[in-house]
Design a protein around this motif. Structure first.
Motif, PDB file in Angstrom:
ATOM      1  N   THR A   1       0.846  -1.188   0.000  1.00 61.54           N
ATOM      2  CA  THR A   1       0.000   0.000   0.000  1.00 61.54           C
ATOM      3  C   THR A   1       0.885   1.242   0.000  1.00 61.54           C
ATOM      4  O   THR A   1       1.796   1.360   0.828  1.00 61.54           O
ATOM      5  CB  THR A   1      -0.906   0.025   1.241  1.00 61.54           C
ATOM      6  OG1 THR A   1      -1.765  -1.118   1.207  1.00 61.54           O
ATOM      7  CG2 THR A   1      -1.739   1.285   1.281  1.00 61.54           C
ATOM      8  N   PHE A   2       0.634   2.152  -0.947  1.00 59.30           N
ATOM      9  CA  PHE A   2       1.442   3.359  -1.081  1.00 59.30           C
ATOM     10  C   PHE A   2       0.660   4.554  -0.529  1.00 59.30           C
ATOM     11  O   PHE A   2      -0.440   4.854  -0.989  1.00 59.30           O
ATOM     12  CB  PHE A   2       1.801   3.613  -2.549  1.00 59.30           C
ATOM     13  CG  PHE A   2       2.858   2.690  -3.079  1.00 59.30           C
ATOM     14  CD1 PHE A   2       4.140   3.152  -3.332  1.00 59.30           C
ATOM     15  CD2 PHE A   2       2.569   1.356  -3.319  1.00 59.30           C
ATOM     16  CE1 PHE A   2       5.113   2.292  -3.821  1.00 59.30           C
ATOM     17  CE2 PHE A   2       3.539   0.501  -3.813  1.00 59.30           C
ATOM     18  CZ  PHE A   2       4.819   0.965  -4.065  1.00 59.30           C
ATOM     19  N   LEU A   3       1.235   5.211   0.439  1.00 60.52           N
ATOM     20  CA  LEU A   3       0.673   6.458   0.949  1.00 60.52           C
ATOM     21  C   LEU A   3       1.417   7.607   0.285  1.00 60.52           C
ATOM     22  O   LEU A   3       2.622   7.788   0.493  1.00 60.52           O
ATOM     23  CB  LEU A   3       0.835   6.532   2.468  1.00 60.52           C
ATOM     24  CG  LEU A   3       0.436   7.861   3.122  1.00 60.52           C
ATOM     25  CD1 LEU A   3      -1.053   8.139   2.934  1.00 60.52           C
ATOM     26  CD2 LEU A   3       0.803   7.869   4.599  1.00 60.52           C
ATOM     27  N   ARG A   4       0.706   8.353  -0.543  1.00 59.02           N
ATOM     28  CA  ARG A   4       1.295   9.516  -1.207  1.00 59.02           C
ATOM     29  C   ARG A   4       0.641  10.775  -0.656  1.00 59.02           C
ATOM     30  O   ARG A   4      -0.444  10.735  -0.070  1.00 59.02           O
ATOM     31  CB  ARG A   4       1.115   9.421  -2.716  1.00 59.02           C
ATOM     32  CG  ARG A   4       1.775   8.171  -3.328  1.00 59.02           C
ATOM     33  CD  ARG A   4       1.704   8.203  -4.841  1.00 59.02           C
ATOM     34  NE  ARG A   4       2.217   6.981  -5.441  1.00 59.02           N
ATOM     35  CZ  ARG A   4       3.496   6.745  -5.693  1.00 59.02           C
ATOM     36  NH1 ARG A   4       4.386   7.657  -5.376  1.00 59.02           N
ATOM     37  NH2 ARG A   4       3.873   5.610  -6.257  1.00 59.02           N
ATOM     38  N   PHE A   5       1.298  11.904  -0.901  1.00 60.30           N
ATOM     39  CA  PHE A   5       0.848  13.167  -0.321  1.00 60.30           C
ATOM     40  C   PHE A   5       0.383  14.112  -1.426  1.00 60.30           C
ATOM     41  O   PHE A   5       0.986  14.144  -2.516  1.00 60.30           O
ATOM     42  CB  PHE A   5       1.984  13.804   0.479  1.00 60.30           C
ATOM     43  CG  PHE A   5       2.604  12.858   1.477  1.00 60.30           C
ATOM     44  CD1 PHE A   5       1.978  12.603   2.687  1.00 60.30           C
ATOM     45  CD2 PHE A   5       3.786  12.200   1.196  1.00 60.30           C
ATOM     46  CE1 PHE A   5       2.535  11.723   3.600  1.00 60.30           C
ATOM     47  CE2 PHE A   5       4.352  11.324   2.095  1.00 60.30           C
ATOM     48  CZ  PHE A   5       3.722  11.072   3.310  1.00 60.30           C
ATOM     49  N   PRO A   6      -0.687  14.850  -1.185  1.00 61.98           N
ATOM     50  CA  PRO A   6      -1.210  15.760  -2.220  1.00 61.98           C
ATOM     51  C   PRO A   6      -0.129  16.711  -2.730  1.00 61.98           C
ATOM     52  O   PRO A   6       0.590  17.346  -1.940  1.00 61.98           O
ATOM     53  CB  PRO A   6      -2.325  16.525  -1.488  1.00 61.98           C
ATOM     54  CG  PRO A   6      -2.736  15.609  -0.378  1.00 61.98           C
ATOM     55  CD  PRO A   6      -1.486  14.898   0.048  1.00 61.98           C
ATOM     56  N   GLY A   7       0.001  16.773  -4.056  1.00 63.64           N
ATOM     57  CA  GLY A   7       0.967  17.673  -4.660  1.00 63.64           C
ATOM     58  C   GLY A   7       2.405  17.196  -4.583  1.00 63.64           C
ATOM     59  O   GLY A   7       3.319  17.917  -4.994  1.00 63.64           O
ATOM     60  N   ASP A   8       2.634  15.994  -4.078  1.00 58.13           N
ATOM     61  CA  ASP A   8       3.999  15.466  -3.916  1.00 58.13           C
ATOM     62  C   ASP A   8       4.076  14.133  -4.666  1.00 58.13           C
ATOM     63  O   ASP A   8       3.472  13.147  -4.265  1.00 58.13           O
ATOM     64  CB  ASP A   8       4.301  15.262  -2.430  1.00 58.13           C
ATOM     65  CG  ASP A   8       5.727  14.793  -2.176  1.00 58.13           C
ATOM     66  OD1 ASP A   8       6.410  14.376  -3.126  1.00 58.13           O
ATOM     67  OD2 ASP A   8       6.158  14.824  -1.001  1.00 58.13           O
ATOM     68  N   THR A   9       4.797  14.120  -5.757  1.00 56.17           N
ATOM     69  CA  THR A   9       4.904  12.894  -6.562  1.00 56.17           C
ATOM     70  C   THR A   9       6.167  12.097  -6.247  1.00 56.17           C
ATOM     71  O   THR A   9       6.429  11.075  -6.892  1.00 56.17           O
ATOM     72  CB  THR A   9       4.916  13.246  -8.059  1.00 56.17           C
ATOM     73  OG1 THR A   9       6.059  14.082  -8.335  1.00 56.17           O
ATOM     74  CG2 THR A   9       3.636  13.968  -8.462  1.00 56.17           C
ATOM     75  N   VAL A  10       6.945  12.544  -5.279  1.00 51.65           N
ATOM     76  CA  VAL A  10       8.239  11.913  -5.005  1.00 51.65           C
ATOM     77  C   VAL A  10       8.230  11.124  -3.695  1.00 51.65           C
ATOM     78  O   VAL A  10       8.594   9.949  -3.649  1.00 51.65           O
ATOM     79  CB  VAL A  10       9.363  12.970  -4.985  1.00 51.65           C
ATOM     80  CG1 VAL A  10      10.700  12.326  -4.633  1.00 51.65           C
ATOM     81  CG2 VAL A  10       9.458  13.675  -6.342  1.00 51.65           C
ATOM     82  N   ASN A  11       7.803  11.763  -2.638  1.00 45.85           N
ATOM     83  CA  ASN A  11       7.867  11.124  -1.320  1.00 45.85           C
ATOM     84  C   ASN A  11       6.689  10.174  -1.119  1.00 45.85           C
ATOM     85  O   ASN A  11       5.579  10.427  -1.594  1.00 45.85           O
ATOM     86  CB  ASN A  11       7.860  12.186  -0.213  1.00 45.85           C
ATOM     87  CG  ASN A  11       9.062  13.105  -0.311  1.00 45.85           C
ATOM     88  OD1 ASN A  11      10.166  12.661  -0.608  1.00 45.85           O
ATOM     89  ND2 ASN A  11       8.846  14.391  -0.060  1.00 45.85           N
TER      90      ASN A  11
END
Length: 669
Positions: free
Chosen positions: A390-400
C-alpha cells in the motif's frame, strides 16, 4: 504400565507413569499430573535421550561391539543411561566427569565398567566445568580410533526422543494438556515436546523452568548447586522462541519444591523435579480454573540424599550459594501457534536497533541467503500470503511516499508481520539515507506484536541476497567482474552477497551520476578487489557480463544496447530501463503481479506490449528446479519488486538469532 514380559531391560525405557497429584497444591482449582521419568530403568529421563542417540547407530552398523568407543561429557543421569546401553551391547564407554560428580554416581558408573576421565580444573573465566569437559571429549575422540561422541547438547536425536515423551502424556490425557512444565538444561526434552505439540496442534502452553544463574534464557551467570538444571554454556539445541513462558527458580526453590513433593505426595524426586513444583507455585494464580498441568519429573531423589534432602547441606548451601537467596522470577516469550497465553497483557516485545541488527547480519550471509531462498520457494509453492503493498502519497507530492508491505511466510519459517518504508529521496541532499524502514513481527497465536526491528538493513540485505541468487542462477558459473550502476548502500550489499555466492568476482567497475559517491564506495570496499570508476554508463554496461542497477531513478533513462551478449542485469531499482530494453531481453521477476505496477520498467513494458509474454520465469520457479527458456545471446534481466515475504523471512531469522544470543531489549507490551 506393562503387564507382559519384555525382551530386555532396554525395552522398559519409556511408557512411564503419569500420576495425578491431588495433594500437591492445596486450593489449586486445576488438575496437576507428574510424569514419573524415574521409572525408566536407569532412573531418569536421560535413558530416553541415550537410547535415541545410540540405538539407531547400532542398528545401522555405525557402532559395533568390541570396536566402537562412545565418549560423552556427563557426570550424572545421561552417563548412567549411556552406561546401561553400552554395557548391554558390549560397547566401550568413556565418560568425562568433573570434580563435582557425586561418589554415588561414580560408583554406579564403575559398576557398569565405564572408563572415567576426570576434569579437576574449571574454566578459569567462568568457574564452570562444562566447557572444559566438552573440550576434553573432543580431545579423546580425536585420539581414539573408532570413537563417537553423541554430544547431547547438539544432537537432534536428543529432542527427537522426547516427542514420544509428549505423545505418552497427550495420549494419557486424551490430548488435554493445558500447561507443560519442563526443567531445562540441554533443552532436549522441551524441544521434543514442543515439536509434538506443534505437529499435532495441541493447545498447550509450554513453560521452560530454568535455573537462576543459568545462561539459557537471559539470566546473569552465577554458580549453581543443583546438577542437571540450567547451563553455563548455551547448547546448540537451544531455541529461545520455543517456550511460551520462562520461569527462573533458585537452588533454594528446588529444595523447597522437592521437600513439598515428598511431604505431600510421597514422591522422592531429584532437584529439577522440585524446580517444576516451584514454577507451578509461582504461576498458579494465572492458570485458569479447570486447567490441566503436567510437570515432568526427570529423575528420582535417592541420588540426592546427601544434598537436597540433607538439612545440614541445605543450610550450608543457602549461606554460600548466590542463587539460594534469589527469588523465583518469571517472564514471557513468543510462543508457537496454537498455544494459550497465561496472561496476554504481560507479553513482551523484542526491540532490535540498527546496530544490533547490523551485527547479526554481518556474521550471517549464508543464513540471509537461505532465508531468501526459502521464502522464494515457498512463494512459488503458494505457501505465502503477500498482498499488494500500500502506497501512501501526499497531495501535490509525486516523489515522497510511505509504503506498507504485509506478508506471511509458511513453514518452516512460519512468521507474519508488516514492513513500513518511508521513501524521501530529498534526504540524500541533506546527507541522510533516502529511505527508512521498520518491521513488526506478530504472533501467529494471538496476533500481538512480538518484535520491532529497524528495517532498512534487513531490506538492503534481503535485496542484495536475492540479486546474488539471481546472479548465480542466471549468469556464468565463474564470472570475474561486476559493474555497479549506482554507488549507494544497496549495491555495496549486492557486491558483498555476489562475492559470497560467486567468489570468482574480483573486478568491480563503479558508475554513479555523482562521482563523489563512487569514490566513497571505492574507498570502503575490502582488499583483494580490482576497482575502477567510470562516468560513462555505456562503458559500465559493456565492461562485465554481470551488471547491477541500484539507483534513485524514478523514470527510465537507459537501454541495454551496450551490454555484451549473455549479460545478466540485476535491475534492483526497477525504474532504470526503458520498456524497449525489457521487451528485447529475457526477463525473470519475483512475482509478475507485484512487479507490474507503480510505473516500474516492467509495468511500462507490459503497457506497451499489451501483455506479459516478455516475462519468461520467476526466480522461485527457477530455485525449485524449473528451467529457464533458452536465450539466443540475449541479455537476461532480473527485476525483483521486493516481496514482503523476504523481509519477514529475514526478520524472523534475525529475531531468532537475537533471542538465542540475548541481543535486543525486551519490553512489556
Amino acid at each position: 504400565m506393562r503387564t507382559k514380559p519384555v525382551s530386555g531391560v532396554l525395552d522398559t525405557i519409556g511408557n512411564t507413569p503419569l500420576a495425578e497429584l491431588s495433594a500437591l497444591m492445596p486450593g489449586f482449582r486445576g488438575r496437576v499430573f507428574g510424569k514419573l521419568e524415574f521409572f525408566n530403568p536407569g532412573g531418569s529421563i536421560k535413558d530416553r535421550s541415550a537410547a535415541g542417540m545410540i540405538l539407531e547407530k547400532i542398528k545401522s552398523g555405525e557402532l559395533e561391539a568390541g570396536r566402537s568407543v562412545i565418549v560423552e561429557s556427563s557426570s550424572g543421569n545421561l552417563a548412567i543411561g549411556l552406561a546401561q546401553i553400552c554395557r548391554y551391547f558390549g560397547l566401550r564407554l568413556i565418560c568425562v566427569v568433573d570434580a563435582k560428580t557425586t561418589e554415588q554416581n561414580l560408583a554406579i558408573l564403575r559398576a557398569y565398567q565405564v572408563g572415567l576421565d576426570v576434569v579437576t580444573d574449571p574454566d578459569p573465566v567462568t568457574g564452570e566445568f562444562l566447557s572444559v569437559r566438552k573440550k576434553r571429549v573432543w580431545e579423546i575422540v580425536e585420539a581414539t580410533p573408532h570413537a563417537y561422541s553423541p554430544d547431547q547438547y547438539s544432537n537432534a536425536l536428543n529432542p527427537k526422543a522426547h516427542e514420544r515423551t509428549m505423545a505418552e502424556i497427550a495420549t494419557a490425557l486424551d490430548g488435554r494438556v493445558d500447561y507443560l512444565f519442563s526443567a531445562t538444561s540441554t533443552t532436549g526434552t522441551l524441544n521434543g515436546c514442543a515439536a509434538y505439540v506443534r505437529e499435532h496442534g495441541l493447545n498447550t502452553t509450554l513453560i521452560a523452568v530454568d535455573a537462576v544463574g543459568s545462561l539459557l534464557y537471559g539470566d546473569e551467570a552465577a554458580p549453581r548447586l543443583i546438577p542437571g538444571h540450567g547451563a553455563s554454556v548455551a547448547p546448540a539445541l537451544l531455541d529461545r522462541s520455543i517456550p511460551d513462558q520462562v520461569v527462573h527458580v533458585s537452588d533454594l526453590d528446588c529444595v523447597v519444591g522437592c521437600r513439598k513433593l515428598v511431604g505431600r505426595e510421597a514422591i522422592l524426586a531429584g532437584g529439577s523435579s522440585g524446580a517444576t513444583v516451584a514454577a507451578l507455585a509461582r504461576v498458579r494464580r494465572q492458570v485458569p480454573d479447570g486447567a490441566t498441568c503436567v510437570l515432568i519429573f526427570p529423575d528420582r531423589g535417592d541420588r540426592y540424599l546427601d544434598t537436597i534432602y540433607s538439612d545440614s547441606w541445605s543450610r550450608r548451601s543457602s549461606a554460600r550459594s548466590p542463587t539460594c537467596g534469589r527469588r523465583t522470577r518469571s517472564r514471557y516469550r513468543p510462543g508457537i501457534a496454537g498455544t494459550r497465553r497465561l496472561n496476554p497483557v504481560t507479553t513482551r516485545l523484542l526491540v532490535l536497533a540498527q546496530k544490533e541488527i547490523e551485527d547479526i547480519l554481518a556474521g550471517s550471509p549464508a543464513a540471509v541467503v537461505d532465508a531468501v531462498r526459502t521464502a522464494y520457494r515457498l512463494h512459488h509453492r503458494e505457501q505465502t500470503a503477500v498482498p499488494h503493498s500500500t502506497f501512501l502519497r501526499f497531495p501535490g507530492d509525486t516523489v515522497n511516499r510511505i509504503i506498507g508491505l504485509p506478508a506471511y511466510v509458511g513453514r518452516p519459517v512460519h512468521a507474519a508481520g508488516m514492513k513500513w518504508i518511508a521513501s524521501f529521496p530529498g534526504n540524500i541532499a541533506d546527507g541522510l539515507p533516502r529511505a527508512s524502514a521498520a518491521i513488526i513481527l506478530n504472533s501467529l497465536d494471538t496476533g500481538r506484536p512480538t518484535a520491532l526491528l529497524e528495517g532498512s538493513l534487513i531490506s538492503a540485505h534481503r535485496t542484495a541476497a536475492s540479486a546474488a541468487l539471481a546472479a548465480r542462477l542466471l549468469g556464468e558459473a565463474e564470472p570475474t567482474g561486476i559493474s555497479l550502476i549506482g554507488c549507494g548502500v544497496i549495491n555495496q550489499a549486492v557486491l558483498r552477497y555476489v562475492r559470497h555466492l560467486l567468489p570468482s568476482v574480483t573486478q568491480v567497475l563503479l558508475h554513479d551520476v555523482d562521482p563523489a559517491r563512487a569514490e566513497a564506495l571505492a574507498s570502503g570496499l575490502p582488499g583483494g578487489l580490482t576497482v575502477r570508476r567510470t562516468t560513462d554508463l555505456d562503458a559500465a554496461l559493456a565492461a562485465h557480463r554481470l551488471v547491477s542497477f541500484a539507483t534513485n531513478a524514478s523514470t527510465p533513462h537507459t537501454g541495454l544496447d551496450a551490454c555484451r551478449p549473455g549479460t545478466v542485469v540485476l535491475h534492483v531499482s526497477l525504474r532504470d530501463l526503458r520498456p524497449e530494453a525489457l521487451l528485447a531481453a529475457r526477463n525473470v521477476v519475483d512475482d509478475p503481479d507485484h512487479v507490474d505496477r507503480e510505473r516500474t520498467s516492467v509495468h511500462l513494458a507490459s503497457q506497451q506490449a499489451g501483455n506479459r509474454d516478455f516475462i519468461h520465469a520467476t526466480i522461485g520457479a527457477l530455485l525449485d528446479g524449473e528451467p529457464l527458456p533458452a536465450g539466443t545471446g540475449q541479455v537476461t534481466v532480473f527485476s525483483p519488486f521486493g516481496l514482503g515475504a523476504l523481509d519477514i523471512a529475514v526478520a524472523e531469522m534475525v529475531r531468532r538469532t537475537a533471542e538465542n544470543s540475548g541481543a535486543g531489549q525486551s519490553v512489556p507490551w
